[in-house]
Design a protein around this motif. Structure first.
Motif, PDB file in Angstrom:
ATOM      1  N   LEU B 247     -46.601  15.530  65.932  1.00 23.74           N
ATOM      2  CA  LEU B 247     -47.118  15.742  64.407  1.00 23.74           C
ATOM      3  C   LEU B 247     -45.780  14.826  63.805  1.00 23.74           C
ATOM      4  CD1 LEU B 247     -47.404  19.487  65.478  1.00 23.74           C
ATOM      5  CD2 LEU B 247     -49.209  18.017  63.493  1.00 23.74           C
ATOM      6  N   ALA B 248     -44.563  14.845  64.251  1.00 20.37           N
ATOM      7  CA  ALA B 248     -43.288  14.183  63.136  1.00 20.37           C
ATOM      8  C   ALA B 248     -43.528  13.191  63.073  1.00 20.37           C
ATOM      9  CB  ALA B 248     -41.814  14.281  64.506  1.00 20.37           C
ATOM     10  N   ASN B 249     -44.195  11.727  63.868  1.00 22.93           N
ATOM     11  CA  ASN B 249     -44.755  10.654  63.979  1.00 22.93           C
ATOM     12  C   ASN B 249     -45.892  10.147  62.617  1.00 22.93           C
ATOM     13  OD1 ASN B 249     -44.830   8.091  63.866  1.00 22.93           O
ATOM     14  ND2 ASN B 249     -46.561   8.494  65.459  1.00 22.93           N
ATOM     15  N   LYS B 250     -46.134  11.841  62.476  1.00 25.31           N
ATOM     16  CA  LYS B 250     -47.444  11.259  61.635  1.00 25.31           C
ATOM     17  C   LYS B 250     -46.530  11.726  59.746  1.00 25.31           C
ATOM     18  CE  LYS B 250     -51.301  14.449  59.805  1.00 25.31           C
ATOM     19  NZ  LYS B 250     -51.993  15.845  60.469  1.00 25.31           N
ATOM     20  N   GLU B 251     -45.544  12.235  59.382  1.00 23.38           N
ATOM     21  CA  GLU B 251     -44.530  11.858  58.657  1.00 23.38           C
ATOM     22  C   GLU B 251     -43.971  11.847  58.322  1.00 23.38           C
ATOM     23  OE1 GLU B 251     -46.165  14.910  56.250  1.00 23.38           O
ATOM     24  OE2 GLU B 251     -47.758  15.440  57.583  1.00 23.38           O
ATOM     25  N   HIS B 252     -43.878  10.956  59.629  1.00 22.50           N
ATOM     26  CA  HIS B 252     -42.764   9.411  59.424  1.00 22.50           C
ATOM     27  C   HIS B 252     -43.343   8.844  60.055  1.00 22.50           C
ATOM     28  CE1 HIS B 252     -40.414  12.839  57.130  1.00 22.50           C
ATOM     29  NE2 HIS B 252     -40.838  13.987  58.092  1.00 22.50           N
ATOM     30  N   VAL B 278     -37.683  13.980  66.616  1.00 18.06           N
ATOM     31  CA  VAL B 278     -38.702  14.916  66.501  1.00 18.06           C
ATOM     32  C   VAL B 278     -38.733  15.901  66.384  1.00 18.06           C
ATOM     33  CG1 VAL B 278     -40.416  16.081  67.792  1.00 18.06           C
ATOM     34  CG2 VAL B 278     -39.736  13.485  68.617  1.00 18.06           C
ATOM     35  N   ILE B 279     -37.165  16.759  67.159  1.00 15.98           N
ATOM     36  CA  ILE B 279     -36.660  18.136  66.374  1.00 15.98           C
ATOM     37  C   ILE B 279     -36.303  17.979  64.983  1.00 15.98           C
ATOM     38  CG2 ILE B 279     -34.744  19.922  67.192  1.00 15.98           C
ATOM     39  CD1 ILE B 279     -34.689  18.743  69.842  1.00 15.98           C
ATOM     40  N   SER B 280     -35.834  17.344  64.816  1.00 13.84           N
ATOM     41  CA  SER B 280     -34.918  17.136  63.657  1.00 13.84           C
ATOM     42  C   SER B 280     -36.343  16.734  62.853  1.00 13.84           C
ATOM     43  CB  SER B 280     -33.975  16.500  63.487  1.00 13.84           C
ATOM     44  OG  SER B 280     -34.138  14.866  63.169  1.00 13.84           O
ATOM     45  N   TYR B 281     -36.699  16.162  62.552  1.00  9.69           N
ATOM     46  CA  TYR B 281     -37.902  16.095  61.871  1.00  9.69           C
ATOM     47  C   TYR B 281     -39.225  17.381  62.207  1.00  9.69           C
ATOM     48  CZ  TYR B 281     -36.580  11.515  59.874  1.00  9.69           C
ATOM     49  OH  TYR B 281     -35.102  11.294  58.782  1.00  9.69           O
TER      50      TYR B 281
END
Lengths: 326, 326
Positions: B247-252, B278-281
């Motif tokens: 999920l984090a990688n998908k956006e950033h 991963v937590i901060s994004y």
């Protein structure tokens, strides 16, 4: 390798259908595993166990048989055999199987573990499709367990210099003879033979399996030493002591002790020396006598089967398979 | 770990009987394998799947139930779970499981391969003892296959930076949710509930399984960084990208690309940095929302179950298991 069955055209055509069914069972969404398994299925196995299954089925009431069921059961036997081979190759770190590179050395142990597991599920699946409600489901589960315990016996007794003839027979009874027993007994059963014939078929199968394994183990000692590309003497190097060595070592432990003490550090030259000693101290000759004895028992029992072409083919195949010359 | 069930005394006593049956099933002549497996069986599994099985069974017509059958089916579910764990640990080269050293790292891959295989045979054996002739045999075979295909999906998508949310859900649907589905659906079935309740039970089980796996994957990112003896961030190191990272990688993707490009060479410090990112994004936060959504669906469906103490316990257990605070 279905060319092995050129002299048995009926069996050959049935085995061809079994091949197709197995290939169909191996269709899964993971293409890597699928290709690995299809390659393996086509890599030269003779389909000996399904062949015996069909031959024993032909002894029965052929007009009462369920053709689709017979194909499924035959495929289940070969799939179980394939699953155990793949996992055994992981244990043995074996580089070659049927002259081809093994799954674990080609694709790694990860693929090999799951490839074997997938075959266990397909074995299970075929059994349920073909015999749900039959007591042969229990028999198959028990056979699968005995197969595995035979493998465990073999693993457990690695490098055991005190391994006895009894230990050896217990191990091969599980790891090899059980599946021949199952193939022949199931053939008679699903071929609609009488219970008496079913019991006789199982007994014949078990003796064929034992003789077959002994000859296979003899080959490890007698195969052409100049063709060392093949992993001959592989069992010896891995501490799997088979009948020829056990018999020679039993009479002359002092001859073998210095070699066996080296365990994993035994060199190829030393392994070849051990092979020569096994032969010169009559280990191979005595093992062959054991194999001949089991072959005789099987052929004797076969004479009691109902007359017909199936009986003739069972006789012919068993002689072809077991009356080997070395 | 049956102390987990102190607040559920009926379930606890049934699970105790399941434990004994499993231990009995593990009695084999190879003592090395037997002790390995008995150790593993006693190494702290919570028996969550058999517990759900019994709770759903209690919803049915208890006076029409076959107690022995229920115990056997419950044991079969846990044994199948154990078998897959042992083989997964070979694939992952995982050093720890349930806080204990894994079978493959303690005894080697040989023992681990056969130990898992032996459990598959015992799974099969228990099924045949308890439900020969039932269509649930086919359902179990299909579940076993889906479990394995889920594991294969996970193995296949290692280090796949393009892994999607859909890929993730397909994999966990097989590798985790399937067995929760099976436990709950079988509980209702063998507990003599109606087909409607059986379908609802399966749906509840599947959603619980999905939420359970998402929370488990979140833990890999949020567990106390000071307790690095535990193999946290293990999935990341092995290229198993789970929902928070996906999920984090998908956006950033630009943030994560330099780390993910390192694949197996990712250092522990870098893995910790990835976890922070991963937590901060918001990867963990968004994953938690997914889990909450599946938990809500399960709890909503649970309200439709027949009233009684079983329903209350299913509600309580599901909340205890899934309404976690991190």
């Amino acid at each position: 390798m279905l060319s092995y069955w050129n002299d048995y055209p009926t069996i050959q055509s049935k085995l061809q259908i079994v091949c197709s069914l197995i290939e169909k069972q191996l269709q899964v969404r993971n293409k890597e595993i699928q290709e690995t398994l299809v390659d393996f299925a086509n890599s030269g196995g003779k389909y000996l166990r399904p062949a015996y299954f069909f031959l024993f089925a032909e002894l029965g009431e052929t007009n009462q048989q369920d053709e689709e069921q017979l194909i499924q059961v035959a495929a289940s036997i070969e799939i179980l055999h394939m699953a155990t081979l793949i996992h055994d190759d992981i244990i043995d770190d074996s580089p070659l199987r049927r002259g081809n590179i093994t799954i674990q050395s080609k694709y790694g142990k990860d693929i090999a573990v799951y490839a074997g597991d997938l075959l266990f599920t397909q074995f299970f699946d075929l059994l349920i499709q073909s015999m749900n409600g039959s007591h042969y489901l229990e028999i198959n589960a028990a056979s699968m367990k005995r197969l595995l315990l035979g493998e465990l016996d073999q693993m457990h007794s690695r490098f055991n210099k005190q391994e006895t003839v009894e230990d050896y027979f217990r191990s091969i009874d599980g790891k090899t003879a059980e599946l021949f027993w199952l193939a022949c007994a199931q053939g008679a059963h699903f071929g609609q033979s009488t219970e008496k014939i079913e019991a006789l078929a199982g007994q014949i199968g078990r003796n064929i399996g034992i003789a077959f394994q002994i000859y296979d183990d003899i080959l490890d000692y007698t195969a052409d030493q100049h063709v060392l590309q093949k992993p001959i003497l592989e069992d010896l190097a891995q501490g799997v002591y088979t009948l020829p060595l056990i018999l020679a070592n039993k009479e002359h432990p002092e001859v073998f002790a210095p070699y066996l003490a080296k365990e994993k550090d035994l060199s190829l030259e030393e392994a070849q020396k051990v092979a020569e000693l096994v032969i010169s101290y009559d280990g191979v000759q005595k093992a062959r006598e054991f194999a001949q004895n089991y072959t005789e028992r099987a052929l004797q029992d076969i004479t009691q089967l109902p007359e017909g072409s199936a009986k003739e083919e069972i006789t012919q195949l068993t002689k072809q398979l077991l009356q080997r010359t070395f």
